[in-house]
Design a protein around this motif. Structure first.
Motif, PDB file in Angstrom:
ATOM      1  N   CYS A 288       0.842  -1.214   0.000  1.00 28.82           N
ATOM      2  CA  CYS A 288       0.000   0.000   0.000  1.00 28.82           C
ATOM      3  C   CYS A 288       0.869   1.253   0.000  1.00 28.82           C
ATOM      4  CB  CYS A 288      -0.915  -0.005   1.218  1.00 28.82           C
ATOM      5  SG  CYS A 288      -2.118  -1.357   1.263  1.00 28.82           S
ATOM      6  N   LEU A 289       1.915   1.259   0.833  1.00 28.58           N
ATOM      7  CA  LEU A 289       2.812   2.410   0.901  1.00 28.58           C
ATOM      8  C   LEU A 289       3.530   2.617  -0.431  1.00 28.58           C
ATOM      9  CD1 LEU A 289       4.077   4.653   2.630  1.00 28.58           C
ATOM     10  CD2 LEU A 289       5.779   2.997   3.395  1.00 28.58           C
ATOM     11  N   SER A 290       3.902   1.530  -1.086  1.00 22.14           N
ATOM     12  CA  SER A 290       4.606   1.660  -2.362  1.00 22.14           C
ATOM     13  C   SER A 290       3.736   2.342  -3.407  1.00 22.14           C
ATOM     14  CB  SER A 290       5.051   0.281  -2.870  1.00 22.14           C
ATOM     15  OG  SER A 290       3.987  -0.450  -3.441  1.00 22.14           O
ATOM     16  N   SER A 291       2.421   2.188  -3.285  1.00 22.09           N
ATOM     17  CA  SER A 291       1.522   2.771  -4.282  1.00 22.09           C
ATOM     18  C   SER A 291       1.440   4.287  -4.177  1.00 22.09           C
ATOM     19  CB  SER A 291       0.126   2.171  -4.145  1.00 22.09           C
ATOM     20  OG  SER A 291      -0.512   2.609  -2.960  1.00 22.09           O
ATOM     21  N   LEU A 292       1.922   4.842  -3.056  1.00 22.78           N
ATOM     22  CA  LEU A 292       1.885   6.305  -2.867  1.00 22.78           C
ATOM     23  C   LEU A 292       3.108   6.961  -3.504  1.00 22.78           C
ATOM     24  CD1 LEU A 292       0.767   6.378   0.888  1.00 22.78           C
ATOM     25  CD2 LEU A 292      -0.686   6.460  -1.149  1.00 22.78           C
ATOM     26  N   LYS A 293       3.383   6.623  -4.734  1.00 21.34           N
ATOM     27  CA  LYS A 293       4.609   7.052  -5.404  1.00 21.34           C
ATOM     28  C   LYS A 293       4.724   8.574  -5.477  1.00 21.34           C
ATOM     29  CE  LYS A 293       8.377   6.622  -7.923  1.00 21.34           C
ATOM     30  NZ  LYS A 293       9.652   6.117  -7.360  1.00 21.34           N
ATOM     31  N   THR A 294       3.673   9.232  -5.879  1.00 21.31           N
ATOM     32  CA  THR A 294       3.733  10.696  -6.026  1.00 21.31           C
ATOM     33  C   THR A 294       4.007  11.366  -4.685  1.00 21.31           C
ATOM     34  OG1 THR A 294       2.177  10.590  -7.879  1.00 21.31           O
ATOM     35  CG2 THR A 294       2.480  12.737  -6.826  1.00 21.31           C
ATOM     36  N   GLU A 295       3.327  10.922  -3.637  1.00 22.04           N
ATOM     37  CA  GLU A 295       3.545  11.497  -2.310  1.00 22.04           C
ATOM     38  C   GLU A 295       4.952  11.192  -1.814  1.00 22.04           C
ATOM     39  OE1 GLU A 295       0.422  10.844   0.628  1.00 22.04           O
ATOM     40  OE2 GLU A 295      -0.950  10.375  -1.008  1.00 22.04           O
ATOM     41  N   ARG A 296       5.444  10.011  -2.107  1.00 23.81           N
ATOM     42  CA  ARG A 296       6.796   9.646  -1.660  1.00 23.81           C
ATOM     43  C   ARG A 296       7.852  10.510  -2.350  1.00 23.81           C
ATOM     44  NH1 ARG A 296       8.546   4.908  -3.080  1.00 23.81           N
ATOM     45  NH2 ARG A 296       6.836   4.117  -4.359  1.00 23.81           N
ATOM     46  N   MET A 297       7.603  10.822  -3.600  1.00 23.16           N
ATOM     47  CA  MET A 297       8.553  11.688  -4.325  1.00 23.16           C
ATOM     48  C   MET A 297       8.577  13.092  -3.723  1.00 23.16           C
ATOM     49  SD  MET A 297       7.789  10.427  -8.243  1.00 23.16           S
ATOM     50  CE  MET A 297       8.975  11.541  -9.001  1.00 23.16           C
ATOM     51  N   LYS A 298       7.412  13.596  -3.326  1.00 25.10           N
ATOM     52  CA  LYS A 298       7.347  14.916  -2.698  1.00 25.10           C
ATOM     53  C   LYS A 298       8.023  14.911  -1.331  1.00 25.10           C
ATOM     54  CE  LYS A 298       2.999  16.347  -4.915  1.00 25.10           C
ATOM     55  NZ  LYS A 298       1.549  16.644  -4.695  1.00 25.10           N
ATOM     56  N   SER A 299       7.725  13.876  -0.539  1.00 21.77           N
ATOM     57  CA  SER A 299       8.272  13.830   0.811  1.00 21.77           C
ATOM     58  C   SER A 299       9.778  13.598   0.792  1.00 21.77           C
ATOM     59  CB  SER A 299       7.582  12.743   1.631  1.00 21.77           C
ATOM     60  OG  SER A 299       7.875  11.461   1.106  1.00 21.77           O
ATOM     61  N   ALA A 300      10.273  12.941  -0.246  1.00 22.13           N
ATOM     62  CA  ALA A 300      11.717  12.718  -0.350  1.00 22.13           C
ATOM     63  C   ALA A 300      12.467  14.043  -0.471  1.00 22.13           C
ATOM     64  CB  ALA A 300      12.030  11.833  -1.551  1.00 22.13           C
ATOM     65  N   LEU A 301      11.812  15.042  -1.052  1.00 21.33           N
ATOM     66  CA  LEU A 301      12.418  16.361  -1.181  1.00 21.33           C
ATOM     67  C   LEU A 301      12.282  17.175   0.100  1.00 21.33           C
ATOM     68  CD1 LEU A 301      11.133  17.295  -4.775  1.00 21.33           C
ATOM     69  CD2 LEU A 301      13.427  16.490  -4.136  1.00 21.33           C
ATOM     70  N   LEU A 302      11.178  16.949   0.812  1.00 20.13           N
ATOM     71  CA  LEU A 302      10.891  17.754   2.000  1.00 20.13           C
ATOM     72  C   LEU A 302      11.471  17.151   3.279  1.00 20.13           C
ATOM     73  CD1 LEU A 302       9.345  20.167   3.259  1.00 20.13           C
ATOM     74  CD2 LEU A 302       7.347  18.649   3.434  1.00 20.13           C
ATOM     75  N   LEU A 303      11.331  15.862   3.448  1.00 18.30           N
ATOM     76  CA  LEU A 303      11.709  15.200   4.700  1.00 18.30           C
ATOM     77  C   LEU A 303      13.115  14.634   4.598  1.00 18.30           C
ATOM     78  CD1 LEU A 303       8.333  13.321   5.344  1.00 18.30           C
ATOM     79  CD2 LEU A 303       9.039  15.556   6.216  1.00 18.30           C
ATOM     80  N   THR A 304      14.041  15.509   4.310  1.00 12.64           N
ATOM     81  CA  THR A 304      15.425  15.073   4.118  1.00 12.64           C
ATOM     82  C   THR A 304      16.139  14.897   5.449  1.00 12.64           C
ATOM     83  OG1 THR A 304      16.131  17.381   3.938  1.00 12.64           O
ATOM     84  CG2 THR A 304      15.607  16.223   1.880  1.00 12.64           C
ATOM     85  N   SER A 305      17.159  14.071   5.431  1.00 10.37           N
ATOM     86  CA  SER A 305      18.011  13.887   6.606  1.00 10.37           C
ATOM     87  C   SER A 305      19.404  13.531   6.117  1.00 10.37           C
ATOM     88  CB  SER A 305      17.467  12.771   7.511  1.00 10.37           C
ATOM     89  OG  SER A 305      17.424  11.548   6.799  1.00 10.37           O
ATOM     90  N   ASP A 306      20.354  13.608   7.023  1.00  8.24           N
ATOM     91  CA  ASP A 306      21.732  13.301   6.639  1.00  8.24           C
ATOM     92  C   ASP A 306      21.838  11.835   6.232  1.00  8.24           C
ATOM     93  OD1 ASP A 306      22.509  15.858   7.226  1.00  8.24           O
ATOM     94  OD2 ASP A 306      23.111  15.374   9.290  1.00  8.24           O
ATOM     95  N   LYS A 307      22.358  11.620   5.033  1.00 10.49           N
ATOM     96  CA  LYS A 307      22.518  10.254   4.538  1.00 10.49           C
ATOM     97  C   LYS A 307      23.680   9.567   5.256  1.00 10.49           C
ATOM     98  CE  LYS A 307      19.406   9.693   1.230  1.00 10.49           C
ATOM     99  NZ  LYS A 307      18.432   8.584   1.229  1.00 10.49           N
TER     100      LYS A 307
END
Length: 482
Positions: A288-307
């Motif tokens: 189910c989480l994998s299906s939220l692709k568009t939201e995950r792409m947005k959050s990847a830009l916003l919810l960043t952390s030190d790699k």
């Protein structure tokens, strides 16, 4: 006219391959499909040099069958099955048999078995696993329903099933919806196994940054040991396939996973029965989480952390991931068997858990050498409450525990999600804990809802309620007997 042994309705890939499989085993098959052109293409194509014949109406299909007539449905689950049964009934007689070989919800099978029995028709709901290749050359078959029909269909179903050590991967499961229930649990375990393998791949690929050419050999090596299974085998094959630029094909596939519902059904039923099917349910939620692709792409830009970058010995880390996969797999099957055990109590089924493991050893998607150990566990103790209480599995999971914990910590440190590994470990820690904080939960429930509680210093079955906001700060208790 020589009459056919069985009629098969539904000529999608599974139906076609099952018909060809039956023909290979010298059963005379007559097939029907709602679309006549599909029937013609099958008869003039894959079935051209066989004894398979075609029918172009349900009446024609039924009249060509030996008595008692056996009609197998390989159609979409749900209303399609009910509509087809309704259309078939005027052409059938008392004692005739309908087999539903689709992925039907077990509750539908319960209902159909009862309703058709009242009309003199014997119904079998059977789970079939193995995909296209299994249907063609030997699937795992899990029949349940009306027990009086079993001896009639047994020669056909056991002949076409996968064979392991001279035994068919097809045994009678139980009355009513038992066959489809066991298939549902099989599919839930399949969801869990696939998610665990995906998490291992994710940690190897993104966590350890293994080169492309090293991924497939890791899974190929794992397939030589305790993890030997169909899913590990095909994973090693998938990870060999590259595209023009040399990159892995799997890395070009969009990371959104589909599902057909059987894993979800298992999770829902576990909640209804109060069984902690945590790993399988997390595997469903991961899709189910994998299906939220568009939201995950947005959050990847916003919810960043030190790699974080992996630091340590690669071989040691790979070994730890292997152990996490093995230990979590034990948990997945433990939970699946717990669910079947509770369902057997609820529905008065006499399930043979060892035979279920035998049925899953060949033909099906979760087939693995691991299942032999489950068979042995139930041979040693047929009333075994949990695989974790079997000496072999208890020893194996203890040996894998250190690597399992390191793997979960690795995922946390690197920010790589491991919902299946993590939930499996949490279940393990909870299951082996003599004490859990549920006493506080029960106190909270009694505080706001007067739900009562039991006490450790009193016999089980005595219930208490406390006036938590009593006069002058003093609390009072009243005993409730059940």
């Amino acid at each position: 006219m020589e009459r056919a042994d069985i009629g098969l309705i539904g000529l999608a890939v599974m139906g076609q391959n099952l018909a060809l499989n039956m023909n290979d085993h010298s059963f005379k098959v007559v097939v029907y499909n709602r679309t006549a052109t599909t029937t013609d293409k099958f008869l003039n194509g894959p079935a051209k040099n066989t004894t398979i014949s075609g029918a172009y109406s349900l009446a024609e299909l039924v009249v060509t069958l030996k008595k008692p007539r056996i009609v197998m449905l390989m159609v979409k689950a749900g209303a399609v099955v009910d509509n087809l049964i309704k259309q078939l009934l005027p052409h059938l007689e008392t004692g005739d048999i309908i087999i539903d070989g689709g992925n039907s919800l077990y509750k539908d099978t319960q209902r159909r078995t009862k309703a058709l029995s009242e009309q003199g028709i014997r119904f079998i709901g059977t789970g079939i696993s193995g995909g296209e290749a299994g249907a063609r050359f030997g699937p795992s078959i899990m029949p349940g329903g009306n027990p009086t029909a079993w001896m009639e269909v047994k020669p056909i179903l056991q002949a076409i099933a996968a064979q392991v050590d001279g035994e068919p991967c097809c045994q009678w499961v139980g009355e009513n919806g038992a066959g489809h229930y066991v298939k549902m649990v099989h599919n839930g375990i399949e969801y869990g196994d696939m998610q665990l393998i995906a998490e291992a791949y994710h940690l190897l690929r993104e966590g350890l940054k293994l080169p492309v050419e090293e991924l497939s050999p890791v899974f190929a090596q794992w397939n030589q040991g305790v993890l030997e299974s169909y899913l590990i085998e095909i994973t090693s094959q998938i990870l060999k396939v590259t595209v023009e630029d040399g990159s892995l094909l799997v890395d070009k596939i969009l990371d959104t996973a589909g599902q057909k519902g059987t894993g979800k059904w298992a999770g829902i039923d576990a909640l209804d029965l109060g069984v902690p099917l945590t790993l399988i349910t997390e595997a469903v939620f991961a899709r189910c989480l994998s299906s939220l692709k568009t939201e995950r792409m947005k959050s990847a830009l916003l919810l960043t952390s030190d790699k974080k970058t992996f630091v340590g010995d690669i071989k040691t880390a790979i070994a730890a991931i292997h152990d996490a996969l093995y230990a979590s797999k034990i948990i997945s099957y433990t939970q699946g068997y717990m669910l079947m055990r509770e369902a057997a109590r609820e529905y008065s089924w006499n399930l043979s858990y060892g035979d279920i493991a035998l049925m899953w050893r060949g033909g099906c998607i979760i087939r693995s050498q691991f299942l032999n150990k489950i068979k042995q566990a139930f041979d040693n103790k047929p009333e075994l409450e949990s695989l974790l209480l079997d000496n072999f599995f208890a020893t194996e999971i203890k040996k894998a525990e250190a690597g399992w914990r390191k793997t979960v910590m690795l995922g946390v440190q690197l920010g790589i999600p491991t919902p299946a590994f993590s939930s499996a470990l949490a279940f393990y820690d909870g299951y082996r804990s003599e004490y859990l904080p549920a006493n506080l939960l029960q106190a909270q429930r009694d505080y706001f809802g007067a739900h009562t509680y039991e006490r450790v210093d009193k016999p089980r079955g005595q219930f208490f309620h406390t006036n938590w906001t009593g006069q002058g700060g003093q609390v009072s208790s009243t005993i409730y007997e059940v």
